[in-house]
Design an enzyme around this catalytic site. Structure first.
Site, PDB file in Angstrom:
ATOM      1  N   ARG A   1      14.818  35.139 -13.049  1.00 44.70           N
ATOM      2  CA  ARG A   1      15.033  36.548 -12.731  1.00 44.70           C
ATOM      3  C   ARG A   1      13.763  37.342 -13.044  1.00 44.70           C
ATOM      4  NH1 ARG A   1      19.530  34.757 -15.779  1.00 44.70           N
ATOM      5  NH2 ARG A   1      21.513  34.767 -14.630  1.00 44.70           N
TER       6      ARG A   1
ATOM      7  N   LYS B   1      20.248  36.142 -19.649  1.00 45.51           N
ATOM      8  CA  LYS B   1      21.307  37.106 -19.952  1.00 45.51           C
ATOM      9  C   LYS B   1      22.075  36.676 -21.187  1.00 45.51           C
ATOM     10  CE  LYS B   1      22.164  39.053 -15.354  1.00 45.51           C
ATOM     11  NZ  LYS B   1      23.163  39.262 -14.300  1.00 45.51           N
TER      12      LYS B   1
ATOM     13  N   HIS C   1      14.532  38.763  -6.262  1.00 51.50           N
ATOM     14  CA  HIS C   1      15.787  38.020  -6.166  1.00 51.50           C
ATOM     15  C   HIS C   1      15.851  37.186  -4.882  1.00 51.50           C
ATOM     16  CE1 HIS C   1      18.662  38.181  -9.361  1.00 51.50           C
ATOM     17  NE2 HIS C   1      19.668  37.949  -8.545  1.00 51.50           N
TER      18      HIS C   1
ATOM     19  N   ARG D   1      14.486  33.972  -5.794  1.00 53.07           N
ATOM     20  CA  ARG D   1      15.474  33.244  -6.609  1.00 53.07           C
ATOM     21  C   ARG D   1      16.508  32.582  -5.686  1.00 53.07           C
ATOM     22  NH1 ARG D   1      18.023  33.019 -11.733  1.00 53.07           N
ATOM     23  NH2 ARG D   1      20.249  33.495 -11.784  1.00 53.07           N
TER      24      ARG D   1
ATOM     25  N   HIS E   1      23.420  30.444 -14.631  1.00 56.91           N
ATOM     26  CA  HIS E   1      24.753  30.975 -14.333  1.00 56.91           C
ATOM     27  C   HIS E   1      25.748  30.478 -15.382  1.00 56.91           C
ATOM     28  CE1 HIS E   1      23.796  31.530  -9.759  1.00 56.91           C
ATOM     29  NE2 HIS E   1      23.367  32.532 -10.497  1.00 56.91           N
TER      30      HIS E   1
ATOM     31  N   TYR F   1      25.869  29.572  -2.729  1.00 61.33           N
ATOM     32  CA  TYR F   1      24.776  28.955  -1.982  1.00 61.33           C
ATOM     33  C   TYR F   1      25.260  27.844  -1.061  1.00 61.33           C
ATOM     34  CZ  TYR F   1      21.853  31.619  -5.110  1.00 61.33           C
ATOM     35  OH  TYR F   1      21.276  32.658  -5.797  1.00 61.33           O
TER      36      TYR F   1
END
Length: 317
Positions: A169, A193, A263, A266, A289, A298
């Site tokens: 990110r 995150k 992004h 990404r 994730h 995806y």
């Protein structure tokens, strides 16, 4: 004028919890605060100075639904509605855990079904164009002698290579540490995150580009930037708007995609891995994730993989 009340004090306690215990970013905390401020305004307009407004125990599930219905009437997007429900759920769960309320009514709120928006990504030919052009700019770009041979094009190439090679990110890239770049194991250490750390492999092209940038990296302007990997010509840590501008300027030259942001790279990283047979669980771990369901989007944007599977399996393909 709104009086001081229990709601505000719990909100303050909640945001302190998000900052200190959960270590959420200022932007995330600001989003939570704005959502709860809107809810507080709704309570005040609905109940005025009645006890219902000052004590969360008086708020009912119907009140929460009325608040959400008002936002729906204002034509908020489904993603915005979902975020506000998530805020209410987190807030009431916190209040219940801290024994401010006797029952967590927000747990009964239901998220709206989101419209599936497929992430934008670059094709293989566009990626080839991107790096051919960025490499050419690096070769042709004059060196800034007064800044220890720093070249913006060398910095840009390193940024593009790392985004495409690792799928990190924007926030993760600008916070990368020199100590987290391991050229021997060909990996980078990323703080993602929720302060979760992960190690991601990178390719030879990214390894070379970053190593080359480190040879010309300016001296940091501040002691706190001593271990920051990417610095600008002034020795300052890169800021998001600058990186976004670099990405947008380059992508404008090679693609017609409406969205031109970090992004996109990404999404391209994940899509190309999937197209070439990578395991989706491995992609999930590299992207950071928390749930496989997030990564599974995806699988909907890999026509090349579907064609390949069809040709291999169908008798009359």
């Amino acid at each position: 004028m709104k009086p001081d009340h229990l709601f505000d004090s719990i909100v303050n306690e909640f945001t302190d919890y998000l900052k200190i215990n959960k270590k959420y970013s200022p932007n995330t905390i600001s989003s939570y605060s704005n959502d709860l401020s809107s809810f507080g305004d709704f309570l005040f307009l609905t109940f005025g100075s009645e006890d219902k407004y000052t004590d969360l125990n008086f708020i009912t599930l119907n009140d929460l639904k009325s608040f959400m219905a008002g936002l729906f009437d204002k034509e908020y997007s489904k993603s915005s509605l979902a975020r506000k429900i998530s805020t209410l759920k987190s807030f009431f769960k916190f209040a219940f855990t801290r024994k401010h309320i006797k029952k967590n009514i927000a747990s009964y709120l239901v998220f709206p079904k989101k419209d599936k928006r497929l992430p934008s990504h670059l094709s293989s030919s566009e990626i080839t164009k991107l790096f051919a052009q960025t490499e050419r700019n690096k070769i042709e770009a004059p060196v800034c002698e007064e800044k220890d041979k720093f070249s913006l094009s060398i910095l840009e190439l390193a940024i593009f290579e790392l985004f495409y090679s690792s799928g990190i990110r924007l926030s993760e890239l600008i916070n990368l540490k020199i100590s987290g770049f391991d050229k021997y194991s060909k990996t980078i250490k990323v703080l993602g995150k929720g302060n979760k750390e992960r190690i991601i492999p990178i390719g030879d092209s990214a390894l070379t580009a970053v190593s080359e940038f480190l040879k010309t990296r300016p001296l940091p302007d501040d002691e706190k930037n001593k271990n920051v990997l990417f610095l600008d010509i002034s020795g300052k840590k890169l800021y998001p708007m600058k990186v976004n501008r670099i990405i947008k300027n380059k992508l404008t030259l090679i693609t017609d995609l409406k969205k031109k942001s970090p992004h996109v790279l990404r999404h391209t990283f994940a899509t190309h891995l999937l197209d070439n047979g990578a395991d989706i669980v491995a992609i999930k771990d590299m992207l950071g994730h928390s749930s496989l369901s997030t990564t599974q989007i995806y699988t909907h944007i890999s026509p090349e993989k579907l064609k390949k599977a069809y040709k291999q399996a169908h008798p009359r393909a």
